[in-house]
Write a protein that holds these residues in place. Structure first.
Motif, PDB file in Angstrom:
ATOM      1  N   TYR A 125      69.548  52.044  66.026  1.00  0.00           N
ATOM      2  CA  TYR A 125      68.907  52.296  67.326  1.00  0.00           C
ATOM      3  C   TYR A 125      67.694  51.394  67.544  1.00  0.00           C
ATOM      4  O   TYR A 125      67.410  51.013  68.671  1.00  0.00           O
ATOM      5  CB  TYR A 125      68.576  53.784  67.499  1.00  0.00           C
ATOM      6  N   SER A 126      66.992  51.016  66.484  1.00  0.00           N
ATOM      7  CA  SER A 126      65.860  50.107  66.704  1.00  0.00           C
ATOM      8  C   SER A 126      66.382  48.680  66.885  1.00  0.00           C
ATOM      9  O   SER A 126      65.893  47.945  67.738  1.00  0.00           O
ATOM     10  CB  SER A 126      64.872  50.170  65.545  1.00  0.00           C
ATOM     11  N   GLY A 127      67.428  48.315  66.154  1.00  0.00           N
ATOM     12  CA  GLY A 127      67.943  46.949  66.228  1.00  0.00           C
ATOM     13  C   GLY A 127      68.780  46.732  67.473  1.00  0.00           C
ATOM     14  O   GLY A 127      68.345  46.127  68.450  1.00  0.00           O
ATOM     15  N   PRO A 182      62.165  52.245  70.881  1.00  0.00           N
ATOM     16  CA  PRO A 182      60.790  52.080  70.398  1.00  0.00           C
ATOM     17  C   PRO A 182      60.556  52.938  69.154  1.00  0.00           C
ATOM     18  O   PRO A 182      61.244  53.932  68.943  1.00  0.00           O
ATOM     19  CB  PRO A 182      59.941  52.580  71.562  1.00  0.00           C
ATOM     20  N   ASP A 183      59.573  52.517  68.376  1.00  0.00           N
ATOM     21  CA  ASP A 183      59.260  53.189  67.111  1.00  0.00           C
ATOM     22  C   ASP A 183      59.089  54.705  67.260  1.00  0.00           C
ATOM     23  O   ASP A 183      59.549  55.475  66.445  1.00  0.00           O
ATOM     24  CB  ASP A 183      57.950  52.597  66.592  1.00  0.00           C
ATOM     25  N   GLU A 184      58.411  55.104  68.351  1.00  0.00           N
ATOM     26  CA  GLU A 184      58.116  56.536  68.531  1.00  0.00           C
ATOM     27  C   GLU A 184      59.388  57.368  68.733  1.00  0.00           C
ATOM     28  O   GLU A 184      59.357  58.588  68.603  1.00  0.00           O
ATOM     29  CB  GLU A 184      57.168  56.737  69.722  1.00  0.00           C
ATOM     30  N   GLN A 185      60.495  56.705  69.088  1.00  0.00           N
ATOM     31  CA  GLN A 185      61.739  57.476  69.307  1.00  0.00           C
ATOM     32  C   GLN A 185      62.615  57.518  68.063  1.00  0.00           C
ATOM     33  O   GLN A 185      63.682  58.123  68.073  1.00  0.00           O
ATOM     34  CB  GLN A 185      62.535  56.858  70.452  1.00  0.00           C
ATOM     35  N   LEU A 186      62.176  56.861  66.991  1.00  0.00           N
ATOM     36  CA  LEU A 186      63.041  56.823  65.802  1.00  0.00           C
ATOM     37  C   LEU A 186      62.990  58.156  65.046  1.00  0.00           C
ATOM     38  O   LEU A 186      62.056  58.945  65.204  1.00  0.00           O
ATOM     39  CB  LEU A 186      62.652  55.656  64.901  1.00  0.00           C
ATOM     40  N   PHE A 187      63.988  58.385  64.222  1.00  0.00           N
ATOM     41  CA  PHE A 187      64.177  59.683  63.586  1.00  0.00           C
ATOM     42  C   PHE A 187      63.313  59.808  62.333  1.00  0.00           C
ATOM     43  O   PHE A 187      63.420  59.004  61.416  1.00  0.00           O
ATOM     44  CB  PHE A 187      65.654  59.858  63.226  1.00  0.00           C
ATOM     45  N   ASP A 232      61.345  61.313  77.205  1.00  0.00           N
ATOM     46  CA  ASP A 232      62.670  60.941  76.741  1.00  0.00           C
ATOM     47  C   ASP A 232      62.644  60.957  75.219  1.00  0.00           C
ATOM     48  O   ASP A 232      61.662  60.533  74.612  1.00  0.00           O
ATOM     49  CB  ASP A 232      63.024  59.527  77.214  1.00  0.00           C
ATOM     50  N   THR A 233      63.677  61.452  74.631  1.00  0.00           N
ATOM     51  CA  THR A 233      63.724  61.508  73.177  1.00  0.00           C
ATOM     52  C   THR A 233      65.173  61.415  72.727  1.00  0.00           C
ATOM     53  O   THR A 233      66.086  61.662  73.507  1.00  0.00           O
ATOM     54  CB  THR A 233      63.063  62.814  72.670  1.00  0.00           C
ATOM     55  N   MET A 234      65.365  61.045  71.477  1.00  0.00           N
ATOM     56  CA  MET A 234      66.731  61.044  70.935  1.00  0.00           C
ATOM     57  C   MET A 234      66.860  62.165  69.915  1.00  0.00           C
ATOM     58  O   MET A 234      65.918  62.491  69.193  1.00  0.00           O
ATOM     59  CB  MET A 234      67.032  59.725  70.225  1.00  0.00           C
ATOM     60  N   VAL A 235      68.034  62.770  69.859  1.00  0.00           N
ATOM     61  CA  VAL A 235      68.367  63.750  68.824  1.00  0.00           C
ATOM     62  C   VAL A 235      69.729  63.339  68.277  1.00  0.00           C
ATOM     63  O   VAL A 235      70.693  63.220  69.043  1.00  0.00           O
ATOM     64  CB  VAL A 235      68.459  65.186  69.399  1.00  0.00           C
ATOM     65  N   GLY A 236      69.799  63.090  66.985  1.00  0.00           N
ATOM     66  CA  GLY A 236      71.058  62.679  66.359  1.00  0.00           C
ATOM     67  C   GLY A 236      71.620  63.822  65.544  1.00  0.00           C
ATOM     68  O   GLY A 236      70.901  64.414  64.739  1.00  0.00           O
ATOM     69  N   PHE A 284      68.624  64.996  63.378  1.00  0.00           N
ATOM     70  CA  PHE A 284      67.508  64.075  63.146  1.00  0.00           C
ATOM     71  C   PHE A 284      66.711  63.951  64.445  1.00  0.00           C
ATOM     72  O   PHE A 284      67.304  63.769  65.517  1.00  0.00           O
ATOM     73  CB  PHE A 284      68.032  62.705  62.721  1.00  0.00           C
ATOM     74  N   ARG A 285      65.400  64.061  64.322  1.00  0.00           N
ATOM     75  CA  ARG A 285      64.541  63.995  65.513  1.00  0.00           C
ATOM     76  C   ARG A 285      63.322  63.117  65.238  1.00  0.00           C
ATOM     77  O   ARG A 285      62.868  63.025  64.099  1.00  0.00           O
ATOM     78  CB  ARG A 285      64.022  65.386  65.897  1.00  0.00           C
ATOM     79  N   PRO A 286      62.747  62.541  66.298  1.00  0.00           N
ATOM     80  CA  PRO A 286      61.463  61.840  66.136  1.00  0.00           C
ATOM     81  C   PRO A 286      60.339  62.857  65.949  1.00  0.00           C
ATOM     82  O   PRO A 286      60.553  64.059  66.109  1.00  0.00           O
ATOM     83  CB  PRO A 286      61.279  61.097  67.464  1.00  0.00           C
ATOM     84  N   VAL A 287      59.145  62.331  65.682  1.00  0.00           N
ATOM     85  CA  VAL A 287      57.964  63.193  65.632  1.00  0.00           C
ATOM     86  C   VAL A 287      57.164  62.941  66.904  1.00  0.00           C
ATOM     87  O   VAL A 287      56.873  61.792  67.236  1.00  0.00           O
ATOM     88  CB  VAL A 287      57.079  62.842  64.426  1.00  0.00           C
ATOM     89  N   TRP A 288      56.858  63.990  67.599  1.00  0.00           N
ATOM     90  CA  TRP A 288      56.032  63.887  68.805  1.00  0.00           C
ATOM     91  C   TRP A 288      54.770  64.710  68.618  1.00  0.00           C
ATOM     92  O   TRP A 288      54.795  65.718  67.912  1.00  0.00           O
ATOM     93  CB  TRP A 288      56.788  64.431  70.020  1.00  0.00           C
TER      94      TRP A 288
END
Ligand SMILES: O=C(O)CCC(=O)C(=O)O
Length: 222
Positions: free
Chosen positions: A111-113, A118-123, A152-156, A216-220
């Motif tokens: 997802y980053s590549g 963006p970094d803040e959306q990574l898991f 906006d956020t991603m959840v895997g 898997f979730r980012p940290v907010w």
């Protein structure tokens, strides 16, 4: 913990797909297999059927080794019991199995590549949910960060074990789409999905064996 789960019940299905050696989980490259679906209002889903192969042993390790706890959550201003078991891992916590750390890293690399997330959306965090039978479920909801913080956020989600259907409903149009998730399938919700849509795993009367969902979730910030 004893479960009505037969080892190799699911992995046998991987044979036709050129899976790796028996008992070792392999993660297929996401790029060639990903199916991207645009939903309403800036929400999207990615689906990779059979992302993890050879995962029976992983499933059994998670069932027996994860410190499962009863689930409770605030829904509609009330704290309610959720019929399933859960276990949470914050940023920096070791995940309960090295395969899950590899899965998280591969998701972040993709997802980053390829997708430039963006970094803040990574898991960085993981939540595991254990649905013991078809009676275990989770009601319609959007994940708190997306819904409450308006981001906006991603959840895997890596689904392991018995198949269950994850339903996704548009808050605006009420259109419901259903995604049957099988052993080793990956589903990523992204864009506005947690704000503009809700998702749920309904109870089922069809015989449903145990299932584990690894999210898997980012940290907010809170
Ligand atoms: O079981 C799943 O795959 C979805 C779980 C979920 O939506 C949640 O725990 O927020």
């Amino acid at each position: 913990m004893t479960l009505p789960f037969t080892a190799s019940l699911f992995d046998a299905l991987d044979d036709d797909l050129g899976a790796g050696p028996a008992g070792s989980t392999q993660l297929r490259p996401i790029g060639p297999a990903v199916q991207h679906l645009e939903l309403e209002d800036g929400a999207w889903l990615d689906l990779v059927p059979g992302w993890a192969t050879g995962s029976d042993a992983l499933f059994e390790r998670l069932v027996t080794e994860v410190p499962w706890q009863a689930d409770r959550r605030t829904m509609y201003d009330r704290v309610v019991e959720v019929p399933r078991l859960v276990s949470s891992y914050g940023a920096g916590d070791s995940l309960p199995d090295p395969v899950l750390a590899t899965a998280r890293d591969e998701l972040n690399a993709w997802y980053s590549g390829e997708r430039g997330a963006p970094d803040e959306q990574l898991f960085r965090r993981a939540g595991l949910c254990f649905y013991r039978t078809g009676d275990d479920s989770i009601a319609w909801h959007g994940d708190r960060v997306g819904s409450a913080l308006g981001r906006d956020t991603m959840v895997g989600i890596l689904s392991l074990g018995a198949p269950r259907t994850l339903a996704v409903r548009s808050r605006r149009t009420a259109r419901i789409r259903r995604f049957p998730l099988g052993h080793g399938d990956l589903l990523v919700m992204g864009g506005s999905c947690q704000r503009t849509h809700e998702h749920a795993i309904a109870k089922t009367k069809k015989a449903a064996g145990p299932r584990i969902s690894v999210q898997f979730r980012p940290v907010w910030p809170d």
